[in-house]
Enzyme design. Structure first.
Site, short mmCIF file in Angstrom:
data_model
loop_
_atom_site.label_atom_id
_atom_site.label_comp_id
_atom_site.label_asym_id
_atom_site.label_seq_id
_atom_site.Cartn_x
_atom_site.Cartn_y
_atom_site.Cartn_z
N HIS A 64 0.83 -1.20 0.00
CA HIS A 64 0.00 0.00 0.00
C HIS A 64 0.87 1.26 0.00
O HIS A 64 1.91 1.29 0.65
CB HIS A 64 -0.94 0.00 1.21
CG HIS A 64 -2.09 -0.92 1.03
ND1 HIS A 64 -1.97 -2.28 1.13
CD2 HIS A 64 -3.37 -0.67 0.69
CE1 HIS A 64 -3.14 -2.83 0.88
NE2 HIS A 64 -4.00 -1.88 0.61
N PRO A 65 0.41 2.28 -0.71
CA PRO A 65 1.17 3.53 -0.75
C PRO A 65 0.96 4.34 0.52
O PRO A 65 -0.05 4.19 1.21
CB PRO A 65 0.57 4.27 -1.94
CG PRO A 65 -0.87 3.81 -1.94
CD PRO A 65 -0.80 2.35 -1.52
N VAL A 117 -2.08 2.17 6.89
CA VAL A 117 -3.18 1.79 6.01
C VAL A 117 -4.49 2.09 6.72
O VAL A 117 -4.69 1.68 7.88
CB VAL A 117 -3.12 0.29 5.62
CG1 VAL A 117 -4.30 -0.09 4.72
CG2 VAL A 117 -1.81 -0.03 4.92
#
Length: 163
Positions: A64-65, A117
């Protein structure tokens, strides 16, 4: 597509249509394809995650970025992540907000070894910042569990978008 149509897709098409659900991690959908049918597709997908090896779950979170991070600035986010971050206003940050996100992203990554996240579609900028600050107090195990739960929420909403 209806659930029964999705379940009936050939394996390769199932993966092609749903591989985007897990950020840069089509392996979840690939494994789920071999276990079909599911009474509840989301639950079936998340069962694959739950049964994955520890290093695979960590890799899933690491895929995830960072929120409002380098990938957003460089415009290299996936289409789904771009839309999701925009829905929470992360594409319209003031310099002070951007600096705060950057500082919290750095502190979070240094503490846990993976990006923060959260299902941004269920909150806003202020809620995200508050969650980042609050979750920095977690221990690593609790935070990994929180991150995986958030991945589940992201996937649930992405699945709903297919209906």
């Amino acid at each position: 597509m209806r659930r029964d149509e999705i379940m009936a897709l050939p394996e390769a098409e199932f993966v092609a249509r749903l591989g985007f659900l897990f950020e840069h991690s089509p392996w979840v959908v690939e494994r789920a394809a071999r276990r079909r049918p599911f009474a509840d597709l989301h639950a079936g997908l998340m069962q694959v995650v739950a049964e994955a090896a520890d290093d695979e779950r960590l890799a899933l979170v690491r895929a995830h970025p960072e929120l409002a991070g380098k990938a957003a600035v460089d415009r290299t986010l996936t289409a789904a992540s771009t839309a999701e971050q925009a829905s929470a206003g992360l594409d319209r940050l003031t310099q002070a907000e951007f600096d705060r996100f950057h500082a919290l992203n750095t502190a979070y990554r240094e503490r846990f070894g993976f990006p923060f996240v959260i299902c941004v579609r269920k909150t806003d900028k202020a809620g995200i910042l508050a969650a980042m600050e609050r979750r920095l107090a977690h221990d690593r195990e609790a935070e990994l569990a929180a991150a995986l739960a958030e991945v589940g929420e992201i996937v649930k909403l992405r699945l709903e978008d297919l209906s």
